[in-house]
Write a protein that holds these residues in place. Structure first.
Motif, PDB file in Angstrom:
ATOM      1  N   CYS A   1      23.835  39.008  16.093  1.00  0.00           N
ATOM      2  CA  CYS A   1      23.768  37.496  16.146  1.00  0.00           C
ATOM      3  C   CYS A   1      23.024  36.780  15.281  1.00  0.00           C
ATOM      4  CB  CYS A   1      23.376  37.101  17.687  1.00  0.00           C
ATOM      5  SG  CYS A   1      21.387  37.160  17.631  1.00  0.00           S
ATOM      6  N   MET A   2      22.418  37.458  14.114  1.00  0.00           N
ATOM      7  CA  MET A   2      21.455  36.954  13.238  1.00  0.00           C
ATOM      8  C   MET A   2      22.282  37.295  12.038  1.00  0.00           C
ATOM      9  SD  MET A   2      19.169  35.551  14.868  1.00  0.00           S
ATOM     10  CE  MET A   2      17.734  35.275  13.695  1.00  0.00           C
TER      11      MET A   2
ATOM     12  N   GLN B   1      20.739  42.921  14.138  1.00  0.00           N
ATOM     13  CA  GLN B   1      21.264  42.034  15.131  1.00  0.00           C
ATOM     14  C   GLN B   1      22.507  41.555  14.712  1.00  0.00           C
ATOM     15  OE1 GLN B   1      16.946  40.441  15.056  1.00  0.00           O
ATOM     16  NE2 GLN B   1      17.080  40.336  17.202  1.00  0.00           N
TER      17      GLN B   1
ATOM     18  N   PRO C   1      25.948  40.861  23.445  1.00  0.00           N
ATOM     19  CA  PRO C   1      25.087  39.779  23.129  1.00  0.00           C
ATOM     20  C   PRO C   1      24.661  39.024  24.601  1.00  0.00           C
ATOM     21  CG  PRO C   1      26.918  39.559  21.462  1.00  0.00           C
ATOM     22  CD  PRO C   1      27.377  40.857  22.531  1.00  0.00           C
ATOM     23  N   PHE C   2      23.521  38.623  24.540  1.00  0.00           N
ATOM     24  CA  PHE C   2      22.978  37.825  25.678  1.00  0.00           C
ATOM     25  C   PHE C   2      22.240  36.635  25.347  1.00  0.00           C
ATOM     26  CE2 PHE C   2      19.121  37.695  28.533  1.00  0.00           C
ATOM     27  CZ  PHE C   2      19.929  37.330  29.753  1.00  0.00           C
ATOM     28  N   CYS C   3      21.618  36.474  24.214  1.00  0.00           N
ATOM     29  CA  CYS C   3      20.828  35.378  23.840  1.00  0.00           C
ATOM     30  C   CYS C   3      21.338  34.629  22.809  1.00  0.00           C
ATOM     31  CB  CYS C   3      19.474  35.645  23.795  1.00  0.00           C
ATOM     32  SG  CYS C   3      18.973  36.360  22.086  1.00  0.00           S
ATOM     33  N   MET C   4      22.228  35.070  22.056  1.00  0.00           N
ATOM     34  CA  MET C   4      22.552  34.578  20.726  1.00  0.00           C
ATOM     35  C   MET C   4      21.703  33.934  19.699  1.00  0.00           C
ATOM     36  SD  MET C   4      25.571  35.416  20.179  1.00  0.00           S
ATOM     37  CE  MET C   4      26.051  34.055  18.772  1.00  0.00           C
ATOM     38  N   MET C   5      20.296  34.035  19.790  1.00  0.00           N
ATOM     39  CA  MET C   5      19.255  33.582  19.187  1.00  0.00           C
ATOM     40  C   MET C   5      18.188  34.531  18.716  1.00  0.00           C
ATOM     41  SD  MET C   5      17.293  31.366  22.037  1.00  0.00           S
ATOM     42  CE  MET C   5      15.599  31.524  21.598  1.00  0.00           C
ATOM     43  N   GLY C   6      18.617  35.897  18.503  1.00  0.00           N
ATOM     44  CA  GLY C   6      17.905  36.780  17.854  1.00  0.00           C
ATOM     45  C   GLY C   6      16.601  37.269  18.730  1.00  0.00           C
ATOM     46  N   ALA C   7      16.741  37.122  20.182  1.00  0.00           N
ATOM     47  CA  ALA C   7      15.420  37.369  20.768  1.00  0.00           C
ATOM     48  C   ALA C   7      15.796  38.719  22.065  1.00  0.00           C
ATOM     49  CB  ALA C   7      15.149  36.196  21.844  1.00  0.00           C
ATOM     50  N   CYS C   8      16.663  39.153  22.160  1.00  0.00           N
ATOM     51  CA  CYS C   8      16.902  39.962  23.094  1.00  0.00           C
ATOM     52  C   CYS C   8      17.227  41.310  22.571  1.00  0.00           C
ATOM     53  CB  CYS C   8      18.059  39.574  24.254  1.00  0.00           C
ATOM     54  SG  CYS C   8      19.940  39.745  23.395  1.00  0.00           S
ATOM     55  N   PHE C   9      17.732  41.364  21.586  1.00  0.00           N
ATOM     56  CA  PHE C   9      18.093  42.862  20.785  1.00  0.00           C
ATOM     57  C   PHE C   9      19.256  43.476  21.489  1.00  0.00           C
ATOM     58  CE2 PHE C   9      14.346  41.318  18.980  1.00  0.00           C
ATOM     59  CZ  PHE C   9      14.267  41.813  17.936  1.00  0.00           C
ATOM     60  N   ASP C  10      20.110  42.947  22.467  1.00  0.00           N
ATOM     61  CA  ASP C  10      21.279  43.534  22.919  1.00  0.00           C
ATOM     62  C   ASP C  10      22.332  43.536  22.105  1.00  0.00           C
ATOM     63  OD1 ASP C  10      20.594  44.881  25.318  1.00  0.00           O
ATOM     64  OD2 ASP C  10      20.570  43.215  26.593  1.00  0.00           O
TER      65      ASP C  10
END
Ligand code: FES
Lengths: 102, 467
Positions: free
Chosen positions: A82-83, A80, A60-69
């Motif tokens: 984180c989502m 995802q 996890p990189f962004c924890m807000m659903g934006a990076c898809f890592d």
């Protein structure tokens, strides 16, 4: 709680039902409804997927659903982490693909 | 298809304040958000986390609880955990929630999708254990987790705030590694910034708290590299000599930028904001975009912070109510006067902050072997190579190296690519342009798309399931 984990809980949630899930073949008891990415990080799991290009590990990189890592395969569907909220019996594997596009 | 007066995308401060105001003026409002609970990123999970961790997260965070009631206001339908993936300038919104795909037709749209962290491509930034500072904060807010051996890297007020919250949570960061700032140049903007003196006072308060806690600060750090095999294990940089800090977690931050995914996909006009080094949509004083029926409020309109977002949401809502004939122009002006004044004061402090905390130069011009596009693993060198092959703009470049074509759709490489191309060609960023984004703005499955053609009315279902 082990002390060498990268993350520590500030306060242990109380009165939450725990359910069993598996990640990459390892079984864990985790609070139902908790954020999946956060819960895995709290257990010391850091590698959520391998990139489709070079196979490099990612977490996890962004924890807000934006990076898809944080992509993982849950019961065969790429999601995802984180989502995603934890549900009983989830079988989770590190994602290998690119995530779904139409 | 569900019909309503106003569809709002995003339940952060701008979206929540706009929803309450618009519903109060008699509009039917549908508020869509990806998260299970309202608050956006800044007030993530404030209703729950505020009770459990209010002392750590602080008063500014707790303020968010005064906004979340909007989701229960009469006239507001809150559709949570909705992945919005297509919109039109006519006000149609397509989203997926769980297994169900549904559509809404709204007379007006308000985009309140906030900010993303400015991409910070440094060597090693793709390793597990490296996150945005915002991600570190989200873990603390939503899940009560704090990184125990972490280094914070970059610049800006958020970096100090996260450090202070970690101190209060009992896990102070190992160090704050700050990239070169511009305090000298910023002083010229100070007189104007004094209108927002409360914000400035908070900043000095945070620094005092860090000093008291003994958190080590390295200033003017350069040549930053994150090291590790398979996961981050340390940070190397120079600051008054070569430094190395062993750590498990690296939290990166050098400012936030407007999240333009939707406004770009709608082909709205954007311009380059030199002061904030990012693109922002072109808007009038009420937040109306180049498309008549589409408004934008909050950080997605240009970075001004959470309080400004709240005021801007109310201002847009008042104008939308006038636009739809619910109130007169006089009523609109009377109703929004206070919010407009407060919004101006919040914005006044920005030029100072932008100058004092500029982006890290080395992340704006990443080295040839540093990954720029995380999804497709395209490096700075790959981008530069396309210029030598005759490529001039970001869209042409995609065909050469797939940058921006992965699932994040350029969210964490778009600005970097524009900047590298602009540096190399000498054309300014405005002329260089940005990725052309196409729907779906979030990855969707074929079955999610297929549902649209089926005879059903899932929008009405999800509406009922909320009440
Ligand atoms: S951590 Fe970025 S999408 Fe999940």
């Amino acid at each position: 709680m082990k002390t060498d984990l990268p993350f520590e809980p500030v306060a242990r949630p109380e009165g939450v039902r725990h359910v069993t899930i598996s990640f990459d073949g390892r079984d864990y008891d985790l609070p139902e409804g908790a954020n999946l990415a956060a819960a895995l990080l709290s257990l010391g799991e850091r590698r959520f997927r391998a990139t489709p290009v070079s196979g490099a590990p990612r977490g996890p990189f962004c924890m807000m659903g934006a990076c898809f890592d944080c992509l993982v395969d849950i019961d065969g569907v790429t999601c995802q982490a984180c989502m995603t909220e934890i549900r009983e019996g989830m079988v989770i594997l590190p994602a290998r693909g690119r995530g779904q596009r139409p | 298809m569900t019909r309503c007066d106003l569809a709002i995308i995003g339940a952060g401060p701008a979206g929540l304040a706009a929803a309450a105001e618009a519903a109060g003026l008699g509009l039917s409002v549908v508020l869509l958000d990806e998260q299970p609970r309202p608050g956006g990123q800044i007030y993530r999970d404030v209703d729950r986390a505020g009770r459990l961790r209010g002392r750590i997260l602080g008063a500014d965070y707790l303020h968010g609880a005064s906004l979340t009631g909007a989701v229960r206001a009469p006239g507001v339908t809150h559709i949570e955990q909705a992945k919005v993936w297509n919109l039109t300038v006519e006000g149609e919104v397509t989203y997926t929630r769980g297994e169900e795909t549904a559509q809404i037709s709204a007379k007006r749209l308000l985009l309140a999708t906030g900010a993303l962290e400015r991409p910070m491509p440094l060597p090693g930034w793709t390793l597990p254990g490296v996150m945005t500072a915002g991600a570190g904060q989200i873990l603390l807010k939503q899940s009560g987790l704090v990184a125990r051996r972490a280094v914070l890297v970059g610049s800006g007020p958020l970096l100090y705030l996260v450090a202070v919250q970690m101190v209060r949570a009992g896990a102070p960061p190992l160090a704050l590694v700050e990239t070169p700032g511009g305090l000298g140049r910023a002083l010229g903007a100070l007189p104007q910034a004094l209108r927002g003196w409360r914000t400035l006072m908070k900043g000095t308060g945070l620094l005092r708290e860090l000093r008291r806690a003994g958190v080590r600060r390295y200033r003017r750090a350069r040549d930053i590299t994150i090291e590790g095999e398979g996961a981050a294990t340390g940070l190397r940089f120079s600051a008054g000599g070569a430094q190395f800090i062993a750590c498990d977690t690296v939290l990166l931050h050098h400012g936030v930028v407007p999240n333009v995914q939707i406004s770009r996909a709608l082909r709205l006009d954007h311009r380059w904001e030199a002061g904030q080094a990012c693109f922002a949509p072109v808007l009038d004083a009420w937040g109306r975009s180049s498309a008549e029926a589409v408004f934008i409020a909050g950080d997605g309109a240009g970075i001004a912070g959470a309080k400004a977002a709240e005021y801007a949401g109310r201002v847009s809502a008042a104008e939308i109510a006038r636009d739809l004939g619910r109130i007169t122009q006089d009523e609109r002006d009377r109703r929004s006067a206070g919010s407009r004044r407060a919004l101006d004061a919040e914005r006044a402090v920005r030029p100072f902050l932008d100058l004092a905390f500029p982006p890290a130069a080395e992340a704006l011009a990443p080295a040839d072997d540093t990954i720029v596009c995380r999804c497709e693993e395209v490096t700075g060198g790959d981008v530069r190579k396309t210029i030598r092959q005759g490529c001039l703009g970001p869209n042409q470049m995609k065909a050469f190296n797939r940058a921006g074509m992965g699932p994040c759709q350029g969210r964490y490489c778009g600005l970097t690519v524009t900047q590298i191309l602009s540096q190399a060609t000498g054309a300014d960023p405005e002329a260089t342009g940005y990725y052309r984004l196409r729907p779906p703005i979030k990855p969707v499955t074929l079955s999610e798309v297929a549902q649209l053609s089926e005879h059903q009315n899932p929008g009405a279902d999800s509406k009922e399931s909320r009440s």
